[in-house]
Design an enzyme around this catalytic site. Sequence first.
Site, PDB file in Angstrom:
ATOM      1  N   CYS A 193       0.856  -1.182   0.000  1.00 30.92           N
ATOM      2  CA  CYS A 193       0.000   0.000   0.000  1.00 30.92           C
ATOM      3  C   CYS A 193       0.892   1.231   0.000  1.00 30.92           C
ATOM      4  CB  CYS A 193      -0.886   0.013   1.239  1.00 30.92           C
ATOM      5  SG  CYS A 193      -1.901  -1.461   1.373  1.00 30.92           S
ATOM      6  N   ARG A 252       2.032   1.533  -5.814  1.00 26.93           N
ATOM      7  CA  ARG A 252       2.229   0.550  -4.736  1.00 26.93           C
ATOM      8  C   ARG A 252       0.964  -0.258  -4.439  1.00 26.93           C
ATOM      9  NH1 ARG A 252       6.973   1.967  -1.779  1.00 26.93           N
ATOM     10  NH2 ARG A 252       6.375   0.380  -0.304  1.00 26.93           N
ATOM     11  N   TRP A 278      -3.709  -2.006  -1.549  1.00 22.99           N
ATOM     12  CA  TRP A 278      -3.687  -3.309  -2.231  1.00 22.99           C
ATOM     13  C   TRP A 278      -4.277  -4.279  -1.215  1.00 22.99           C
ATOM     14  CZ3 TRP A 278      -1.795  -8.241  -1.599  1.00 22.99           C
ATOM     15  CH2 TRP A 278      -1.759  -9.052  -2.751  1.00 22.99           C
ATOM     16  N   ASN A 314      -0.052  -0.338   6.169  1.00 27.39           N
ATOM     17  CA  ASN A 314       0.508  -1.192   5.118  1.00 27.39           C
ATOM     18  C   ASN A 314       1.080  -2.403   5.833  1.00 27.39           C
ATOM     19  OD1 ASN A 314       1.869  -2.341   2.967  1.00 27.39           O
ATOM     20  ND2 ASN A 314       3.582  -0.897   3.064  1.00 27.39           N
ATOM     21  N   GLY A 315       0.668  -3.603   5.420  1.00 22.64           N
ATOM     22  CA  GLY A 315       1.186  -4.810   6.057  1.00 22.64           C
ATOM     23  C   GLY A 315       0.049  -5.712   6.481  1.00 22.64           C
ATOM     24  N   GLU A 322      11.352 -14.982 -18.158  1.00 25.21           N
ATOM     25  CA  GLU A 322      11.049 -13.562 -17.957  1.00 25.21           C
ATOM     26  C   GLU A 322      10.070 -13.061 -19.026  1.00 25.21           C
ATOM     27  OE1 GLU A 322      11.316 -11.474 -15.711  1.00 25.21           O
ATOM     28  OE2 GLU A 322      11.164  -9.516 -16.672  1.00 25.21           O
ATOM     29  N   LYS A 348       6.444 -11.400 -18.099  1.00 21.46           N
ATOM     30  CA  LYS A 348       6.033 -10.062 -18.544  1.00 21.46           C
ATOM     31  C   LYS A 348       4.694 -10.131 -19.265  1.00 21.46           C
ATOM     32  CE  LYS A 348       8.122  -7.613 -16.709  1.00 21.46           C
ATOM     33  NZ  LYS A 348       9.222  -8.083 -15.956  1.00 21.46           N
ATOM     34  N   GLU A 383       1.776 -10.812 -16.826  1.00 18.14           N
ATOM     35  CA  GLU A 383       1.560  -9.657 -15.959  1.00 18.14           C
ATOM     36  C   GLU A 383       0.879  -8.505 -16.703  1.00 18.14           C
ATOM     37  OE1 GLU A 383       5.400  -8.106 -14.801  1.00 18.14           O
ATOM     38  OE2 GLU A 383       4.620  -7.357 -12.916  1.00 18.14           O
ATOM     39  N   HIS A 420      10.061 -33.608 -23.413  1.00 18.93           N
ATOM     40  CA  HIS A 420       9.664 -34.301 -22.177  1.00 18.93           C
ATOM     41  C   HIS A 420       8.250 -33.904 -21.738  1.00 18.93           C
ATOM     42  CE1 HIS A 420      13.681 -35.903 -21.817  1.00 18.93           C
ATOM     43  NE2 HIS A 420      14.136 -34.697 -22.111  1.00 18.93           N
ATOM     44  N   LYS A 460       3.498  -2.772  -6.961  1.00 17.34           N
ATOM     45  CA  LYS A 460       4.930  -2.722  -7.254  1.00 17.34           C
ATOM     46  C   LYS A 460       5.778  -3.433  -6.201  1.00 17.34           C
ATOM     47  CE  LYS A 460       8.546  -1.321  -9.535  1.00 17.34           C
ATOM     48  NZ  LYS A 460       8.841  -2.139 -10.736  1.00 17.34           N
TER      49      LYS A 460
HETATM   50  O1  M6R Z   1      11.276  -5.220  -5.540  1.00 21.06           O
HETATM   51  P1  M6R Z   1      11.665  -6.609  -5.908  1.00 21.06           P
HETATM   52  O2  M6R Z   1      12.708  -6.648  -6.986  1.00 21.06           O
HETATM   53  O3  M6R Z   1      12.070  -7.449  -4.733  1.00 21.06           O
HETATM   54  O4  M6R Z   1      10.359  -7.262  -6.525  1.00 21.06           O
HETATM   55  C1  M6R Z   1      10.321  -8.616  -6.868  1.00 21.06           C
HETATM   56  C2  M6R Z   1       9.090  -8.934  -7.682  1.00 21.06           C
HETATM   57  O5  M6R Z   1       7.931  -8.653  -6.963  1.00 21.06           O
HETATM   58  C3  M6R Z   1       9.054  -8.156  -9.003  1.00 21.06           C
HETATM   59  O6  M6R Z   1      10.201  -8.379  -9.757  1.00 21.06           O
HETATM   60  C4  M6R Z   1       7.821  -8.576  -9.843  1.00 21.06           C
HETATM   61  O7  M6R Z   1       7.948  -9.912 -10.232  1.00 21.06           O
HETATM   62  C5  M6R Z   1       7.669  -7.657 -11.051  1.00 21.06           C
HETATM   63  N1  M6R Z   1       6.399  -6.994 -10.998  1.00 21.06           N
HETATM   64  C6  M6R Z   1       7.726  -8.368 -12.357  1.00 21.06           C
HETATM   65  O8  M6R Z   1       7.668  -7.484 -13.427  1.00 21.06           O
END
Ligand code: M6R
Length: 602
Positions: A2, A27, A75, A101-102, A476, A480, A483, A499, A597
């Site tokens: 948050c 966030r 969030w 937050n938490g 990756e 992406k 997401e 496999h 984020k």
């Molecule tokens: O802040 P961090 O690098 O620790 O975050 C890790 C993941 O949450 C972050 O890389 C997430 O997978 C991204 N949104 C992917 O694009």
Amino acid sequence: MCGIIGYTGSDSAQARIIEGLRKLEYRGYDSAGIALVEEAKKPLLIAKRAGKLANLEEALTKESRASAGIGHTRWATHGGPTDMNAHPHADETGKVAVIHNGIIENYLELKHELEIRGHKFKSETDTESVAFLLADELKKTGNLASAMRAICKRLKGSFTLLAVDSDNPRIIVGARRNSPLVVGVGKGENYLASDVSAFIAFTKSALELGQDQVVEVSPEKVEVTDLDGRIVTPHAYEITWDSKAAERGGFKHFMLKEIYEQPKAVADTLLGRIKGEKVELAELKDIKIDFERILILACGTAFHAGLIGKYALEEWTHTPVDVELASEFRYRKPVLSNKTLVITISQSGETMDTLMALRHAKSLGATTISICNTIGSTIPRESDAVLYTHAGPEIAVASTKALLTQIIAIYLIALNFGERKGIKLPNMTGELLELPNKIQKILETVEPLREMTRGYKDATSVLFLGRHVGYPAALEGALKLKELAYMHAEGFAGGELKHGPIALIENGTPVIAIVPPASSEIAAKMISNIEEVRARGARVIAIADSSFNLEIPEIIRIPKSHELLQPILSIVPLQVFAYEMSLLKGNDVDQPRNLAKSVTVE
Ligand code: M6R
């Protein structure tokens, strides 16, 4: 997860808080709310709305004259994203309000106790218990900071809390355990926020808060204490980046801006660390290199950086390297010793799973280094040493420039440790220094990929193939796309196809294949994998350098590079593919659904 901001000063608290929330919205963005101290000893003005910040702004029909208040962008964890569950949460008098937050892990137990005392809960959140607890405690002392200290001792879990109370109208109190909170020190005004982007337009002086500390701010004063009320001197620092760095600067989205910032981000991470053929890392000079094993811990995209980095670390340091998801590691009983070096990777430096994994590793005697992009955040603060990436603020939820700089950071560590161990290494520094230009070239020639993306808009699933360092790059690419485009996507190692995964291929299945340089021993194998999927009807987009004459209609060319460096180039078109697909689908590029984020809860 948050975004939190508090303001006290002489300006409009509403304007400053809304402005701060706009910067913090990345966030968490499923609801937003504000509590303003309009008049001493009277109920606070509280507004909260489900949905984006714009909904809250619409609800605030007139400008309040309050000069102190708190704001939140959420969030959801406990309770869905509704108006009622949105923060702030207040006591029955409406004079005390809290944002959080938490996760308060013992909230059910507290709720039960508070209900017995006669409190009536309106929301499904864990936070409302804190509001009632604080209000009850406040009745005993009348002092917001000491009430906060007392209740923090009863809370279990992770939290950043901010509170206002109209009986203490100019004061905001904050507390933190395992979640981020910084103080922005202004002239005749002060801020509390989840991160500096919330107030950087107004002040660049910041204070870092430690674990289990409580801060009381008025316009004139900042006082930090531990939970027993002992005064603590917080670490003060000046924020070095410009507020413009956290703005879109003419780009349609932060993600696009951050993709285009990659040449500079990579150059900045290399800056001052390469001396001729050598890599010098002053930050790591006290780390002994007699470890027997390296373990990399991270989440999401940062985990992929670790998977890519493993190849170079093993090759250049002759040390066994394992890479593990932080969320899995922390609940295992791993065998670690003081001869284990643990490297955590985190853009934000606040990811809860990575932080907890770091603490777990430390408790087992490991030496710890973090690779991080956020100066002063918790993970680097708790590590034995830190190598900062210099990517600048990354605002889009999808990580781009952070990843490339994390890979660079691991390569620098690998070369530095290899040199210190006296291992004969290939001369990589020239190749590393050429990367920014090569990335720039990809960005200048990426246009055909935008067109190609259109042809895949209606696909139900996209597969990504790679081998060796190309395999984590494929993972990756798939992450992406999931997401950003909300499409089913999976990354596979080429060798694994037969496999099982090859059964997924049917006529028209899109496969994005990362082709290693022709000099690689697995290049021919990858070409065979491409032919195997094409023979079964797959439509292949190949990402390859010019060393190959491929007979594939859709090829994205990247500049030639050393095989180990290739992911730093091949990932860029994968980012663009996901970005374009998100646009085509009409999705929210910078704030994809259900995400946030920094994942500061488990
Ligand atoms: O802040 P961090 O690098 O620790 O975050 C890790 C993941 O949450 C972050 O890389 C997430 O997978 C991204 N949104 C992917 O694009």
